[in-house]
Motif scaffolding. Sequence first.
Motif, PDB file in Angstrom:
ATOM      1  N   TYR A   1       1.723  -3.587   9.530  1.00  0.00           N
ATOM      2  CA  TYR A   1       0.722  -2.542   9.777  1.00  0.00           C
ATOM      3  C   TYR A   1       0.347  -1.819   8.491  1.00  0.00           C
ATOM      4  CZ  TYR A   1      -1.559   1.634  11.566  1.00  0.00           C
ATOM      5  OH  TYR A   1      -2.468   2.637  11.810  1.00  0.00           O
ATOM      6  N   VAL A   2      -0.949  -1.635   8.300  1.00  0.00           N
ATOM      7  CA  VAL A   2      -1.502  -0.771   7.261  1.00  0.00           C
ATOM      8  C   VAL A   2      -2.556   0.114   7.920  1.00  0.00           C
ATOM      9  CG1 VAL A   2      -2.867  -0.687   5.138  1.00  0.00           C
ATOM     10  CG2 VAL A   2      -1.032  -2.366   5.365  1.00  0.00           C
ATOM     11  N   HIS A   3      -2.517   1.401   7.629  1.00  0.00           N
ATOM     12  CA  HIS A   3      -3.475   2.343   8.201  1.00  0.00           C
ATOM     13  C   HIS A   3      -4.804   2.246   7.469  1.00  0.00           C
ATOM     14  CE1 HIS A   3      -3.793   5.690  11.003  1.00  0.00           C
ATOM     15  NE2 HIS A   3      -4.449   6.405  10.097  1.00  0.00           N
ATOM     16  N   ARG A   4      -5.896   2.558   8.172  1.00  0.00           N
ATOM     17  CA  ARG A   4      -7.202   2.596   7.521  1.00  0.00           C
ATOM     18  C   ARG A   4      -7.170   3.553   6.327  1.00  0.00           C
ATOM     19  NH1 ARG A   4     -12.273   0.863   9.974  1.00  0.00           N
ATOM     20  NH2 ARG A   4     -13.175   2.204   8.358  1.00  0.00           N
ATOM     21  N   ALA A   5      -7.742   3.139   5.219  1.00  0.00           N
ATOM     22  CA  ALA A   5      -7.704   3.946   4.002  1.00  0.00           C
ATOM     23  C   ALA A   5      -8.554   5.205   4.105  1.00  0.00           C
ATOM     24  CB  ALA A   5      -8.149   3.106   2.805  1.00  0.00           C
ATOM     25  N   ASP A   6      -9.498   5.244   5.061  1.00  0.00           N
ATOM     26  CA  ASP A   6     -10.364   6.410   5.200  1.00  0.00           C
ATOM     27  C   ASP A   6      -9.927   7.340   6.319  1.00  0.00           C
ATOM     28  OD1 ASP A   6     -10.972   4.622   7.197  1.00  0.00           O
ATOM     29  OD2 ASP A   6     -13.141   4.688   6.912  1.00  0.00           O
TER      30      ASP A   6
END
Length: 430
Positions: A370-375
């Motif tokens: 999992y990676v969160h949205r950068a914005d």
Amino acid sequence: MAATVTPGRYPEAEALCAFIDRSPSPFHVCQTVARMLEDAGFSPLAEVDAWPGPGRYFVVRGGSIIAFDSSGFDHGELPAFRIVGGHTDSPNLRVKQNHDRESAGLAQVRLEPYGGAWLHSWLDRDLGVSGRIAVRQGDQVVHTLVRIDEPLLRVPQLAIHLSENRRGVELDPQRHLDAVWGASDPGRFLERIAVAEGYHVDDVLGFELMVHDLAPSRVMGVDGDLVSAPRLDNQCTCFAGTRALIEAADRNAGVLPVLALFDHEEVGSSSDRGAGSDLLITVLERIALTHGLGREDFLRALALSDVASGDMAHATHPNYPERHEPGHQIAVGGGPVLKVNQNLRYASDADGEALFVLAAEQAGVPLQRYVHRADLPCGSTIGPITATRTGLTTVDVGAPQLAMHSARELMGAADVGYYAAALTAFLAPA
């Protein structure tokens, strides 16, 4: 068409539902975990007592609990700690100190949000009361757990006819969350709680009370492959981690397995029993001391040790796929999740990632990343705090779920077993 839930298809999910229904507050989580551990041969310790040598033990501080199995290490032998961490608290509504009020002819109890509660999800639900009270008994003060599983309180929604443009209401946490509990004068709320527990209200010197949804946890869906429950964040980790410690304790894998479940994660962990406290590092050092090790040996043991910080992960929402990082879609039922954030909202680095990848391989379960949205702002866990307090290699992991921080959350039934198996392998590496 009736749902065809096959009993026994997902026994871990059914056991999780029972765990959650027994644990409406962090204090009850500790009680439930303690009973599971005692059934598995673990014994309680008190922080004020001298601790014995190697064995299987647990210690409770308020709403936090740490358990460990040191029976596989001889006196004087240098251990490597393998730690699964998590938290016992969940976002909810809690009772204010001066809580009694009357408005529009109705008796009310003043409530306030705890943590990042998704407030609309708490409206129009039958709510019970749980937590603990501090009570005077002679010249002593004792703590008593409170659990009232009756529809005592309710926070009513505003009628749609009274809202602007019938588009819903923006809730003010100061004005719109007080619960109704009587159409006539029912007396003082705390007095009713005290009497229900067998005490006089004047003997209640302090309290930590909160509300909980009374709808039972359920395995659901047309094929019974989903779990609908309150407090999946983060009681799923509490349950899976406890199962993992009990299983790992019988494997004698050459590491010293530890389970550390902290209160107050949802409000920053800065308390006497949160992940930012001395609780974990103190327990680890006391383990070393009871094994005849000195300060130098303890610091050497820390250099050999690792942590898996367990907290729930965001599954990709089918109605809002655009809110997720498009290159990291997370499936319900797709297995545990390894969480990475370049700005260290999660503690995972390459070394920690490798440890959990190997654990998932050993357990034979699928692994998602999992990676969160950068914005969008990313939430955090006890992982960065634990890594900072201890200096241990730490990896952030979880099980996928929907509706995080709602009064009612959703996850895959298969993921409960996957998660427990991966945590077991982390605590007992091959």
